[in-house]
Design an enzyme around this catalytic site. Sequence first.
Site, mmCIF file in Angstrom:
data_model
loop_
_atom_site.group_PDB
_atom_site.id
_atom_site.type_symbol
_atom_site.label_atom_id
_atom_site.label_comp_id
_atom_site.label_asym_id
_atom_site.label_seq_id
_atom_site.Cartn_x
_atom_site.Cartn_y
_atom_site.Cartn_z
ATOM 1 N N LYS A 167 -34.723 65.177 115.019
ATOM 2 C CA LYS A 167 -36.002 65.877 114.982
ATOM 3 C C LYS A 167 -36.183 66.678 116.265
ATOM 4 O O LYS A 167 -35.873 66.204 117.364
ATOM 5 C CB LYS A 167 -37.131 64.854 114.832
ATOM 6 C CG LYS A 167 -38.529 65.456 114.661
ATOM 7 C CD LYS A 167 -39.538 64.337 114.405
ATOM 8 C CE LYS A 167 -40.932 64.861 114.144
ATOM 9 N NZ LYS A 167 -41.877 63.766 113.813
ATOM 10 N N SER A 244 -44.302 64.645 109.829
ATOM 11 C CA SER A 244 -43.746 65.808 110.493
ATOM 12 C C SER A 244 -42.231 65.741 110.656
ATOM 13 O O SER A 244 -41.614 66.683 111.157
ATOM 14 C CB SER A 244 -44.400 65.952 111.871
ATOM 15 O OG SER A 244 -44.110 64.805 112.672
ATOM 16 N N SER A 268 -45.376 59.769 110.093
ATOM 17 C CA SER A 268 -44.407 60.854 109.964
ATOM 18 C C SER A 268 -42.986 60.413 109.642
ATOM 19 O O SER A 268 -42.118 61.252 109.426
ATOM 20 C CB SER A 268 -44.398 61.703 111.235
ATOM 21 O OG SER A 268 -45.617 62.390 111.367
#
Length: 513
Positions: A167, A244, A268
């Site tokens: 990420k 996210s 997330s």
Amino acid sequence: MTPRQARDGAQLKPVPHGLLQAFRAYESALMSDDVAALDALFADSPTTLRGDAAGLIVGHEQIAAFRAARGGAPKRRIVQTHVQVIDEDHALIVAVTELDRGGRGLQTQLWARDPVRIEYAGWQVTAAHVSAPEPAFDSRIWRTVGDPLISSHTADGALSGETVAVKDLYAVAGFAVGAGSPAWLEQAPVADSHSAVVATLLDAGASVRGIARTEEFAYSLSGLNAHYGAPPNPKAPGRIPGGSSSGSATAVALGHASIGLGTDTGGSIRVPAAYQGLYGIRTTHGAVSREGLHPLAKAFDTVGWMTRSPFLLQAVGDVLLPDSPAADVDEIHLVPSLVGLASDDVATAVGDALPDAKPLAWAPSLDEWRQAFVTGQAYQAWQAHGAWLETRLDTLGEAVRGRFEMARSVTREQAAEARAVLAQARAEILDVVGDRVLAFPSASSVAPTAAEAAEVRDDTLRLTCIAGIAGLPAVSIPVRTATGLPAGLCLIAAPGRDRDLLAVAARRPAVQA
């Protein structure tokens, strides 16, 4: 296009009347994004099929919703058309397409004629499959990618052969942290060392496949990055991927990487795992080092990861988590009040996955807790990013900008009031959890469409905030609804019991979506 395309022994079958006109009408409607005409040209049946590389959509209603949300198809022209006539009322059409952006694809359609219908001479598509040349680099999923991007120097580690989608919040040596924001990336320094988690995974034999997209500053649950687009959801085509950690989730779901490294502040990891049929863990707050991690709200931020297999999820935990004594989990407690926050299809899927679970009566003050969590998270987010964003809010997408504008307005007094509520909530949660493992939905619904995302956000936050408030580990296990869409079963336990939850997930592979 020739009127005779199929053989029946030595005889060519003539193309049935009106079929080619209906086919041309479909192509015209597709290129003009005439959704009403496209809907009329597809059979109004729950068994109608439409498939592509992103997955299969079943039923006219779902196909229509996908079409209405996508904003048109890529421009193309038909360069070859072949018709195989089955009988007077059925035919297969295979067309070679040439895209304006380059490359060729195929479109295969099964057409059927309803003699009662007048429009388009009764012809409608009952099944369709579309293939198009995939982009060499999908910027919705990846910020940068390699084969691999960074190799491990360990040939016989516990994770040798595994690949990681990182990420875009974790430092990767030689790259800047972009945090999902082009404006931030433009001025961000290049990292001279890996974040602690990335370094540990490399030491264990995993390689870094690439840096995956996130929403701006990880401040969302939808996955709809306003600048780069939403990564696709291959398990639920036409629906959002969840955020996210959306890029990491999609990379794993598509098989681009085997491990999706993400973060979980308010859900997330658990939400994209649920929406995309993955296993995911949000670790105990502080259990895994956050050194080199770009923060959103430090009091809630945790390291997490997603995999397609419960055994790999556990193997990553063996590498990243601190050693702790194992405890057998003999009983799982299902919380009916929390299951009741989910849609009927998700509630049923979660209940069916745990037929022997013991119900636990608990009525937490979730409306108050969710609001306190949102306020506390917002205050911390502005403390972390407000100085830089104060004159740059216009660089953010509309949804994330709205959250930061709200965050900017939170006063110290409001933050203090929220902390008091959260402290009481944490004490209650820890008392209820005790030595139990509790179960409830990971998210309140299956993956919604982009237009529906805001409608389910609050109910999902009511579920996900529980682990965030108390700093608990949470594992999401994939389940499947009656309509075949993925959903998530969430297990939580006391802080430090991450490995116990991973062991439970590894014993329950049969419930995966």
